[in-house]
Scaffold this motif. Structure first.
Motif: not given
Lengths: 349, 349
Positions: B89-96
């Motif tokens: 979750v955090n990895g993709t949130v951070n990519d955005l």
């Protein structure tokens, strides 16, 4: 996460025909970089500015979008009529079409096993590029991870997709009404049996070719022509039977199918008999069911007739009888279709 | 593909503490259905209408969206400070967030190995739910596939994400200018070393805890406060060094870092020395680099000071010198950072 579809680099990278995936291809370092430049950029980039950022930035044309995801673990990776690449594109394109959406953008996430031949990856990525082009979608963002030899199975691909919703009315099991008719867009069972034949080296004669294809074009035509699509469902994992059971359970209606009207080709029927498999539960990758008001059925069939597949009416929604049940009428009587409890055909998609 | 986050069913399913994933959990049939109802629906559904369709339908608030994808193959699945679920979750949130976007919707695709304990899956899905809540995103669509024992590695998760772009100016390596300063949002190297310690049973004292966390809030605050963010990059696979090399290569500029200014905690530094690993190449999962005009640096630091991490200036962009190169100034002199050729820490994310 650091993306693998990530950055520009000017230097050409030589083509190594026998190169295999190493753990370092997933490192985010030099080999990752080369993999992108050598394999992914040639397939997907449209301008040098592409791949310069982690995420794709997209101008949204409409007010509502559809968003879907699927991981693909089909075995073998290549089968008559397609491969994991075309499957991963068409599967997600079709999911968007089933939402009444025009498929627009895809992501691709690769989990690759150490030792996987780069040449095979290149071929599969090329197949994704071709399928995306045929379906009118763009693959706009991606990622690659590598796992150690023995901890994967060659290649898994996830694709997620975004589409612009064009349906003016909701398309959902809740829209399904008594007396609606059930249309299937073509003959059933080809994908599952083609994959089985490839996996088990079964030489069916004539060979069975997967129906793997995008179905967005016929769905968009139905919408453009004003056909009242109450419900759409692609007939993938679990086949026609599972899809219709899910619909009647959600809709709280009953359904009756004419067994003799369900189109299954003679080769598929024969292969299913040999293997003891019910074709109604076999996955398709280019077929869908549409549930429409009785009055729209003729119009829908005439539109679908312009596309591949020989669409046909196979049954209707019942007001009486058992809700949440799909009855199959055969010459010998009528019986209710059940969800399968086990796994008939593992790793078919 | 038939989705696994798919359909409503009313019957409660008993909780089997020792249940393991079987191939049939990926079949699209009964066990798939139960898995959804038992594991995924409790975690993600917000209304009974959720999961009644293959794709998520989303009302788009703005004209431009960001779209990103990542597969997560971290090993072990649980580590100090997080697990594959919170990471995904955090990895993709951070990519955005790195796209200057407000993260809004995520998809989740699970590839599960036959035999995987359902209880572990439930815990990881719960961790995804908590992480999504903390980051203010909704997990709106998903898929599950199961592969045979020995053909996976417990669990892989793909998340794709959609965000609404709020940055008024492009955020990109191309915006980077000479004399811009390079800020890192906090101390480096914790995620990679925490995962290594867990994998290799290294009992560092004090224990190293992953920095895995969403960074959308500080990024959105920087944007709201009008800080001119020329470029943002999360410091994941490949660490700070790889991220900055990628930026200078894309931007066609040089960069100079003060080694002594780069924040690495004593425990991480010690662990890296023991293992012969350079902390500048170690993955972080809650740290980013921001490249801003010199005049905005103080403002940026004061905003970031309100968040976890002790943000600090570590260097600047150079007009002269070698373009495409990151120079690290140490007491002994200055040397250029290289992309790593091999895999320093496999399967860190």
């Amino acid at each position: 996460m650091t993306e693998t579809l990530g950055f520009t680099l000017q230097c050409p990278v030589p083509d190594h025909g026998n190169e295999r995936i190493e753990l370092a291809h997933g490192s985010g370092g030099l080999l990752t970089h080369r993999l992108i430049e050598e394999v992914f950029r040639p397939a997907f980039a449209q301008s040098p500015e592409d791949f310069t950022h982690d995420g794709a930035l997209i101008d949204v044309p409409g007010a509502q979008i559809a968003f879907t995801t699927d991981s693909y673990v089909v075995r073998p990776l290549v089968f008559p009529g397609g491969d994991i690449g075309s499957l991963a594109v068409n599967g997600t394109v079709n999911d968007l079409a089933m939402c009444g959406a025009r498929p627009l953008w895809l992501s691709a996430g690769f989990v690759i096993e150490e030792g996987f031949p780069v040449e095979d990856l290149r071929r599969i990525v090329g197949s994704m590029r071709d399928a995306a082009q045929a379906a009118g979608v763009r693959l706009v963002t991606g990622d690659t991870k590598v796992v150690e030899r023995g901890h994967g199975d060659g290649l898994y691909i996830n694709t997620s997709g975004i589409g612009a919703v064009v349906a003016l009315q909701p398309i959902s099991p809740r829209q399904v009404q008594p007396d609606d008719v059930v249309i299937v867009s073509g003959d059933l069972g080809r994908h599952g049996m083609a994959v089985m034949a490839a996996r088990e080296n079964l030489g069916f004669e004539p060979p069975i070719v997967s129906d793997c294809a995008p179905v967005a074009a016929p769905v968009l035509r139905l919408l453009e022509e004003g056909v009242n699509l109450h419900c759409l469902r692609d007939l993938t994992r679990g086949g026609l039977a599972t899809a219709l059971i899910e619909i009647v359970e959600s809709a709280g209606v009953g359904m009756e199918l004419e067994a003799s009207a369900i189109p299954v080709s003679a080769p598929v029927r024969g292969a299913c008999e040999i293997l003891g498999i019910d074709p109604l539960y076999v996955a398709n990758e280019g077929r869908f069911a549409a549930i429409v008001p009785e009055g729209d059925a003729g119009h829908a069939l005439s539109i679908l007739g312009e596309f591949d597949g020989a669409a046909t009416v196979i049954g209707s929604v019942r007001s009486g009888g058992t809700t949440g049940s799909v009855a199959l009428k055969t010459m010998g009587g009528s019986y209710a279709l059940d969800r399968i409890a086990g796994e008939q055909l593992p790793r078919i998609c």
